[in-house]
Every structure is written in C-alpha cells, then in structure tokens.
Design an enzyme around this catalytic site. Structure first.
Site, PDB file in Angstrom:
ATOM      1  N   ALA A  14      52.793  58.760  30.294  1.00 28.44           N
ATOM      2  CA  ALA A  14      52.981  57.516  29.542  1.00 28.44           C
ATOM      3  C   ALA A  14      54.413  57.003  29.713  1.00 28.44           C
ATOM      4  O   ALA A  14      54.640  55.814  29.967  1.00 28.44           O
ATOM      5  CB  ALA A  14      52.661  57.725  28.067  1.00 28.44           C
ATOM      6  N   SER A  33      64.141  63.017  28.951  1.00 31.73           N
ATOM      7  CA  SER A  33      63.145  64.069  28.752  1.00 31.73           C
ATOM      8  C   SER A  33      63.833  65.366  28.385  1.00 31.73           C
ATOM      9  O   SER A  33      64.859  65.720  28.974  1.00 31.73           O
ATOM     10  CB  SER A  33      62.333  64.260  30.032  1.00 31.73           C
ATOM     11  OG  SER A  33      61.508  65.400  29.897  1.00 31.73           O
ATOM     12  N   GLY A  48      40.704  65.315  35.155  1.00 30.72           N
ATOM     13  CA  GLY A  48      40.617  64.010  35.785  1.00 30.72           C
ATOM     14  C   GLY A  48      40.878  62.847  34.860  1.00 30.72           C
ATOM     15  O   GLY A  48      41.326  63.006  33.726  1.00 30.72           O
ATOM     16  N   PHE A 114      31.913  64.087  33.161  1.00 29.38           N
ATOM     17  CA  PHE A 114      32.662  64.632  32.032  1.00 29.38           C
ATOM     18  C   PHE A 114      31.862  64.383  30.763  1.00 29.38           C
ATOM     19  O   PHE A 114      30.945  63.559  30.732  1.00 29.38           O
ATOM     20  CB  PHE A 114      34.057  63.975  31.966  1.00 29.38           C
ATOM     21  CG  PHE A 114      35.167  64.938  32.301  1.00 29.38           C
ATOM     22  CD1 PHE A 114      35.181  65.621  33.486  1.00 29.38           C
ATOM     23  CD2 PHE A 114      36.196  65.163  31.387  1.00 29.38           C
ATOM     24  CE1 PHE A 114      36.205  66.517  33.789  1.00 29.38           C
ATOM     25  CE2 PHE A 114      37.232  66.054  31.679  1.00 29.38           C
ATOM     26  CZ  PHE A 114      37.231  66.728  32.872  1.00 29.38           C
ATOM     27  N   GLU A 242      37.139  71.027  31.388  1.00 27.95           N
ATOM     28  CA  GLU A 242      35.781  70.506  31.225  1.00 27.95           C
ATOM     29  C   GLU A 242      35.168  70.228  32.604  1.00 27.95           C
ATOM     30  O   GLU A 242      33.958  70.156  32.767  1.00 27.95           O
ATOM     31  CB  GLU A 242      35.859  69.209  30.408  1.00 27.95           C
ATOM     32  CG  GLU A 242      34.530  68.624  30.016  1.00 27.95           C
ATOM     33  CD  GLU A 242      34.705  67.578  28.914  1.00 27.95           C
ATOM     34  OE1 GLU A 242      35.236  67.921  27.842  1.00 27.95           O
ATOM     35  OE2 GLU A 242      34.318  66.425  29.131  1.00 27.95           O
ATOM     36  N   GLY A 374      36.808  63.493  27.219  1.00 29.15           N
ATOM     37  CA  GLY A 374      37.603  64.123  28.258  1.00 29.15           C
ATOM     38  C   GLY A 374      37.920  63.103  29.332  1.00 29.15           C
ATOM     39  O   GLY A 374      37.081  62.268  29.678  1.00 29.15           O
ATOM     40  N   LEU A 378      44.377  60.609  30.130  1.00 29.93           N
ATOM     41  CA  LEU A 378      45.219  60.198  31.259  1.00 29.93           C
ATOM     42  C   LEU A 378      45.126  58.684  31.421  1.00 29.93           C
ATOM     43  O   LEU A 378      46.119  58.006  31.709  1.00 29.93           O
ATOM     44  CB  LEU A 378      44.792  60.915  32.546  1.00 29.93           C
ATOM     45  CG  LEU A 378      45.004  62.438  32.577  1.00 29.93           C
ATOM     46  CD1 LEU A 378      44.762  62.973  33.983  1.00 29.93           C
ATOM     47  CD2 LEU A 378      46.391  62.825  32.107  1.00 29.93           C
TER      48      LEU A 378
HETATM   49  C1  LIG Z   1      46.037  71.870  29.474  1.00 28.86           C
HETATM   50  C2  LIG Z   1      45.727  70.410  29.307  1.00 28.86           C
HETATM   51  C3  LIG Z   1      44.832  69.780  30.165  1.00 28.86           C
HETATM   52  C4  LIG Z   1      44.528  68.428  30.004  1.00 28.86           C
HETATM   53  N1  LIG Z   1      43.653  67.837  30.887  1.00 28.86           N
HETATM   54  C5  LIG Z   1      43.395  66.509  30.761  1.00 28.86           C
HETATM   55  C6  LIG Z   1      42.562  65.839  31.697  1.00 28.86           C
HETATM   56  O1  LIG Z   1      42.079  66.417  32.671  1.00 28.86           O
HETATM   57  N2  LIG Z   1      42.316  64.514  31.511  1.00 28.86           N
HETATM   58  C7  LIG Z   1      42.849  63.816  30.468  1.00 28.86           C
HETATM   59  O2  LIG Z   1      42.591  62.618  30.358  1.00 28.86           O
HETATM   60  N3  LIG Z   1      43.665  64.433  29.579  1.00 28.86           N
HETATM   61  C8  LIG Z   1      43.954  65.748  29.707  1.00 28.86           C
HETATM   62  N4  LIG Z   1      44.799  66.349  28.802  1.00 28.86           N
HETATM   63  C9  LIG Z   1      45.504  65.521  27.825  1.00 28.86           C
HETATM   64  C10 LIG Z   1      46.629  64.767  28.520  1.00 28.86           C
HETATM   65  O3  LIG Z   1      47.145  65.556  29.564  1.00 28.86           O
HETATM   66  C11 LIG Z   1      47.765  64.430  27.575  1.00 28.86           C
HETATM   67  O4  LIG Z   1      47.265  63.816  26.424  1.00 28.86           O
HETATM   68  C12 LIG Z   1      48.745  63.476  28.255  1.00 28.86           C
HETATM   69  O5  LIG Z   1      49.127  63.977  29.515  1.00 28.86           O
HETATM   70  C13 LIG Z   1      49.962  63.233  27.400  1.00 28.86           C
HETATM   71  O6  LIG Z   1      50.882  62.486  28.147  1.00 28.86           O
HETATM   72  P1  LIG Z   1      52.147  61.852  27.468  1.00 28.86           P
HETATM   73  O7  LIG Z   1      52.858  61.123  28.534  1.00 28.86           O
HETATM   74  O8  LIG Z   1      51.752  61.128  26.249  1.00 28.86           O
HETATM   75  O9  LIG Z   1      53.023  63.111  26.984  1.00 28.86           O
HETATM   76  P2  LIG Z   1      53.554  64.414  27.724  1.00 28.86           P
HETATM   77  O10 LIG Z   1      53.088  64.556  29.100  1.00 28.86           O
HETATM   78  O11 LIG Z   1      53.320  65.542  26.781  1.00 28.86           O
HETATM   79  O12 LIG Z   1      55.129  64.146  27.819  1.00 28.86           O
HETATM   80  C14 LIG Z   1      55.975  64.130  26.697  1.00 28.86           C
HETATM   81  C15 LIG Z   1      57.397  63.875  27.146  1.00 28.86           C
HETATM   82  O13 LIG Z   1      58.236  63.668  26.036  1.00 28.86           O
HETATM   83  C16 LIG Z   1      59.433  64.386  26.192  1.00 28.86           C
HETATM   84  N5  LIG Z   1      59.969  64.662  24.850  1.00 28.86           N
HETATM   85  C17 LIG Z   1      59.281  65.049  23.754  1.00 28.86           C
HETATM   86  N6  LIG Z   1      60.117  65.174  22.708  1.00 28.86           N
HETATM   87  C18 LIG Z   1      61.352  64.840  23.152  1.00 28.86           C
HETATM   88  C19 LIG Z   1      62.642  64.778  22.549  1.00 28.86           C
HETATM   89  N7  LIG Z   1      62.851  65.100  21.254  1.00 28.86           N
HETATM   90  N8  LIG Z   1      63.687  64.400  23.321  1.00 28.86           N
HETATM   91  C20 LIG Z   1      63.523  64.099  24.634  1.00 28.86           C
HETATM   92  N9  LIG Z   1      62.319  64.150  25.245  1.00 28.86           N
HETATM   93  C21 LIG Z   1      61.260  64.513  24.505  1.00 28.86           C
HETATM   94  C22 LIG Z   1      59.028  65.613  26.971  1.00 28.86           C
HETATM   95  O14 LIG Z   1      60.133  66.200  27.630  1.00 28.86           O
HETATM   96  C23 LIG Z   1      58.023  65.012  27.944  1.00 28.86           C
HETATM   97  O15 LIG Z   1      58.700  64.472  29.048  1.00 28.86           O
HETATM   98  C24 LIG Z   1      45.119  67.703  28.960  1.00 28.86           C
HETATM   99  C25 LIG Z   1      46.011  68.322  28.107  1.00 28.86           C
HETATM  100  C26 LIG Z   1      46.304  69.661  28.263  1.00 28.86           C
HETATM  101  C27 LIG Z   1      47.254  70.292  27.278  1.00 28.86           C
END
Ligand SMILES: Cc1cc2nc3c(=O)[nH]c(=O)nc-3n(C[C@H](O)[C@H](O)[C@H](O)COP(=O)(O)OP(=O)(O)OC[C@H]3O[C@@H](n4cnc5c(N)ncnc54)[C@H](O)[C@@H]3O)c2cc1C
Length: 559
Positions: A14, A33, A48, A114, A242, A374, A378
């Site tokens: 994101a 980060s 996926g 899925f 999944e 599921g 992403l």
């Molecule tokens: C094992 C696993 C498998 C998954 N598989 C899938 C899948 O196949 N398909 C799907 O759709 N979803 C999947 N998900 C869910 C999905 O991956 C996550 O919901 C999504 O990637 C979250 O992305 P994000 O960018 O919101 O946060 P994240 O990728 O968690 O990134 C958070 C960022 O914030 C930063 N951050 C946090 N707090 C601070 C702070 N205080 N100061 C500075 N930086 C900070 C971190 O360093 C990091 O860079 C999966 C989740 C897991 C755990």
C-alpha cells in the site's frame, strides 16, 4: 529540515503504491519504513491477487457480489464496486511494471480458485505473489525521486489546529529523533496481527498506524472483525496458503472424512474463510480432530504441481513440522491472520483528520466488511494505495508547509522516550505483557466469542495497560535499541486490542468473523451497521454508522 509534500509511512504494497502514485503526480515524496522496505509483511503474501478480467468471461459485478457476500453484507458496496471495477487495470499495470505472473499452457495469465468466489480469478506468482509484487514496486521507487527512510520508526504524528502536518521519527541506527514536516501524511502501516498469539503475521505487524491515527482523532471501524485463516500450523501459526485448497487440496478430520460436505456442500473447502474456520473449530471441539488440528491433504495434487505452484509450503511443511506434503497430510488449525477493520477512510484514503490518509491493511474503506475474501487484500493495497497517493499529492499541491517548532517537538518526544527508558526494573518484561495480551485475545476474541469471554478480555487488556505503563526497557542505549521499539509497539497493540474487544462487546449479532455463541444469528434489523471507536480524554467512545448498500440487498449467506 526534513520535509516532503507527501510523506508515506509504511513501505509494504500500500505504501509503495501510494508513494509511486504521488511521485508520478509530481509531488515531492518521502517514504518511511521501520524495516528494510522489502521486509514488510506484504512480502509474505503467498496465494495471489483477485481481478475479474472480461476476456475470461468474468465481470466486475460478479467479483463485487462475491466480495459483498463474503463480507456478510458489512462491506460498503460503493467502495467494493470501485475496487472491483479497477482491479483488472491495476493488475495489468503491475504486470507491465514487471511482475511475472504465472501463465496458463496457452500463454495467458493463469488463475487459481480462491475461497468464497464462484470463478477462478486469483492471479499469482507461485506461492510468493506478495514478494514478487513488492520487489517490482521497490524497483520502481528506486528509479523515482522518492526519498526513502529505511529503518526509521515513527513515534508520533504532529497535529496543528487538528491537521496532520508531519511526524516525529527515530532513526533506529542512531536513536536520534527527527521531525519530518509534510503537507499530507499517508499511513500504510499494515495490520495488527501480533496482538494475537499465535498469528500468521510477521513480528513487525503491530498496529502502529492504527494507534497513531486513533490517538490523533481518527476513527477505528469494524475492529471486531478479525480473520482466522483456516490453514495455519499449530503452535507457530505459520500460514499454509489458501492456494493449496485452490489447487485442490482437501480438509480431512480424524475419520478421513471431507467434513466440509456437511458445512458448505456446494463450495466445500473453498467456502469463505470464516465459514471454513468455524467448521474446523466445530470438528475439533466435537472430538473429530487430530491433536487439536484437522488435516490438509495435498497428496493427490502430485509432486509436480506441488513443486511448481506450492514450493514454499512444501518447504514450510518439511522444515517446521517435518511433514512431506507430497506424502502425508499436514496438521492445521484456524489461526489469526488479518484484520478487516482499521482506520476509517473514504475511497480516496482520507480519514476524518485533515491531511491524514490511510491505505492498505491499516485502513477500513470498507471493502472487506465482516470477512475478507482471500486475495482481495493485495488488491485493496494497490487500488487504495494508488488512490490515496493521488489524492494526497493533489491536496498537497495547493498547500503550504506549516511552521513547526521543531526543537520543542523533538525535546518533548525525547523526554517522553527518556521516561520510558528510565523506568526502574520491577520484575516485569515487555515480552511477558505482549504474550499475555496475545493469549487473552486468542482465547476470547478468536473464532467464537461471547459476552463473558470478551468481558474477561477487556479486564485483562486494561490490567495489561497498567502493567505497560511501568514495564521496564532493559536496553538503555541509543544505537539499534530494539527493546525500546518493542515497548512502543506493545503500546500501539494494546490500544488496538482494547478497540477490538470494545467493538466485539458492542456488536450483538453474529456476522462474518464475529461469531458469538450468545447471539448466534445475523441481525440485520439492528446490526447492519459499522461499529466505530474513537479516542477521548474519558477513554474510548463507541458509535455506529450505516452500511452503504447500492445494488445487493442482504440475504442469507450459504456456500
Ligand atoms: C503470511 C501472509 C500471507 C498473505 N497472503 C495474502 C495473499 O496471498 N493475498 C492477499 O490478498 N493477501 C494476503 N495477505 C494479506 C496481505 O499480505 C496484507 O494485508 C497486505 O500485504 C498488507 O499490506 P500493507 O501495505 O497494508 O502493510 P505491510 O505490508 O504490513 O507494510 C507495513 C509497513 O509499515 C511500516 N511501519 C509500520 N509501523 C511503522 C512505524 N511505526 N514506523 C515506520 N514504519 C512503520 C513497516 O515497516 C512496513 O513497511 C497475507 C498476509 C500474511 C500475513
């Protein structure tokens, strides 16, 4: 002076998507980060990303309906429509940037099935889709002019007249605090999985952004909606994608029955996650499990499919529980995986705090409602990351930087952190408080909940907050003080845990992942609404908001 038009906190999918969009709109962008960017939890995503491509005979309407139904009618339908309409475009743009998605034998982008979806619309890169996408976005950012603050930790948001205009952040390597001034701030800090023990989430997934936003006046919405994934390893909680069931793996109980026949006769193992997790929990509770687990059987998929499409889970099985999934079923159990709730935003990522945006798992737009499908997360990260980045850049282009008293801001935060470091030893430890929180959350706010359990959890969380206020930090130094960071993260998680419990107690029906043994039915008359928590000086306040319904009238949910 460090300053950026748009400052993005978080470099998961994101955050990177938001930063790229803002930079392409011409804004001067910074991205922070707390870990090296490609170590963000997005990197762990396996299975996926969903999109309905018209040339496959699919349509955004079908994807949207599956998502609405999956959400148990709690998702806002306007936001869901928007996400599903642009999904194909976003997917193809990731492909054009360089994500090498798996292809079919005829050379077209391949899909797998899925849960909760009537069509195979999940595009994937083997079982490491998140890693593939994150690395490609990271390359794009390296090519751009975006300034990257790697291994910097945001400790607070700066507000002036109620508007967000920057952050205080610690450079972890030196422990030095800096103010970074910004015209707009985008939170993309991910979920709060580690408030539970065990969890599929990385240790860094600690709800920092949700707690920062909440304390700055933003609303947290639908926090009771915590997803238990049906296939996680017992003990460690490590995820088995999944995608395994998508490729055709079965669930078996100790009698060797495919028990999903009794719970979801038409979609079986690919019913939505809340349904499959409840079915497993019921089997285990009724004595049909094996050592507190049920079994996932991949053997019939054959070695070639497993090695090509599920290589990571083959390794996980062998390395972590000594099971060769080509030869034996693997024991699994439902485990904490994802939070549907988060910081309430509109479809452009704006929170109710001017200048403050949120996108990705930390946000609640809301497209997942009571249960996320599921591979829709992403999608959520890139669709709403993109939109938040665009909007934040547009707003910043009409704005001036605010004058900030940087010295005072830094001194105040230094004094606060010094206070934490100066706490005397009292026999307690950050790790013990964290563990006790995780255990209580898993016990009382897991697959099934009720008033008694959640009331006990609230009392526990409040006691843990008291312990937290005096818990000592062993490392008193400034260089790479991860002890101090763990302590600050624990504070963020406790705020989120309290919001989860309060929202759970508030919602008096069973909907999606919130399944109550004392209110077993979905009650649309009274509870077709969002639950919100806001911060006040007298403690958290709970309120409600109607769900946006466009074209799908709530009906009974069967799979
Ligand atoms: C094992 C696993 C498998 C998954 N598989 C899938 C899948 O196949 N398909 C799907 O759709 N979803 C999947 N998900 C869910 C999905 O991956 C996550 O919901 C999504 O990637 C979250 O992305 P994000 O960018 O919101 O946060 P994240 O990728 O968690 O990134 C958070 C960022 O914030 C930063 N951050 C946090 N707090 C601070 C702070 N205080 N100061 C500075 N930086 C900070 C971190 O360093 C990091 O860079 C999966 C989740 C897991 C755990």
């Amino acid at each position: 002076m460090l300053e950026h038009d748009v400052l993005v906190i978080g470099a998961g999918l994101a955050g990177m998507r938001a930063a790229l969009a803002a930079a392409q709109s011409g804004a001067d962008v910074g991205i922070i980060s707390k870990v090296y960017p490609v170590r963000s939890h997005s990197n762990a995503a396996q299975g996926g990303i969903n999109a309905a491509l018209v040339d496959r005979g699919d349509s955004w309407e079908e994807h949207a309906f599956d998502t609405v139904k999956g959400s148990d009618y709690l998702g806002d339908q306007d936001a869901i429509e928007l996400m599903c309409k642009v999904a194909g475009e976003e997917l193809i743009s990731m492909e054009h940037m360089g994500v090498i998605f798996n292809r079919d034998d005829d050379g077209r982008l391949g899909t797998r099935s899925f849960g909760g979806q009537r069509r195979a619309r999940t595009f994937f890169v083997a079982d490491f889709t998140g890693q593939a996408m994150l690395h490609v976005l990271h390359e794009q950012l390296m090519k751009s002019q975006v300034a990257s603050y790697e291994e910097w930790f945001v400790t607070r948001l700066i507000l002036e007249d109620g508007e967000c205009c920057g952050v205080v952040a610690m450079e972890i390597r030196t422990g030095r605090l800096y103010v970074i001034r910004a015209k707009t701030v985008v939170l993309a800090t991910g979920g709060v999985g580690r408030a539970y023990e065990p969890s599929t989430n990385a240790l860094i997934v600690t709800g920092d952004g949700m707690a920062l936003a909440y304390n700055a006046g933003a609303l947290l919405m639908d926090m009771e909606m915590v997803q238990y994934h049906p296939t996680t390893l017992k003990g460690s909680g490590v995820l088995i994608t999944e995608g395994a069931r998508g490729e055709g793996a079965y669930l078996l109980n100790r009698h060797g029955d495919r028990f999903m026949e009794r719970y979801a006769p038409s979609m079986m193992e690919l019913a939505s996650r809340d349904v499959v997790s409840r079915s497993e929990a019921t089997e285990i509770a009724e004595g049909n499990g094996v050592d507190g687990c049920v079994l996932l059987d991949c053997r019939h998929l054959g070695e070639q499919v497993i090695r090509e499409k599920l290589s990571q889970i083959y390794d996980i099985g062998l390395d972590l529980v000594g099971v060769d999934i080509t030869k034996e079923p693997i024991p699994i159990t439902p485990g904490m995986h994802y939070i549907m709730g988060g910081i309430k935003t509109d479809v452009d990522g704006l929170t109710r705090v001017p200048g403050l945006y949120a996108a990705g798992e930390c946000a609640c737009v809301s497209v997942h409602g009571g249960n996320r499908l599921g591979a829709n997360s992403l999608l959520d990260t890139i669709v709403f990351g993109h939109r938040a980045g665009n909007h934040a850049a547009a707003v910043a282009s009409d704005k001036e930087y605010r004058d900030l008293d940087i010295r005072t801001l830094v001194a105040e935060e230094e004094a606060r952190l010094r206070g934490v470091l100066d706490r005397p030893a009292n026999g307690d430890r950050v790790a013990s408080v964290r563990r006790d929180m995780g255990v209580t959350m898993d016990r009382h706010l897991g697959v099934y909940r009720n008033e008694e359990g959640m009331t006990a959890a609230l009392a526990d969380v409040r006691k843990l907050k008291e312990r937290y206020a005096s818990v000592p930090v062993e490392d008193k130094g400034s260089v790479f003080n991860t002890d101090l960071i763990f302590a600050l993260e624990l504070g963020f998680m406790l705020d989120c845990a309290e919001a989860i419990v309060l929202s759970g107690l508030e919602r008096k029906d069973s909907r999606g992942a919130h399944s109550r043994t004392d209110f077993t039915e979905r009650d649309d008359e009274n509870w077709l609404k969002h639950v919100l928590v806001s911060h006040s000086d007298d403690g958290p306040k709970v309120s409600h908001l109607p769900v946006v319904i466009t074209q799908w009238t709530p009906e009974e949910r069967k799979y």
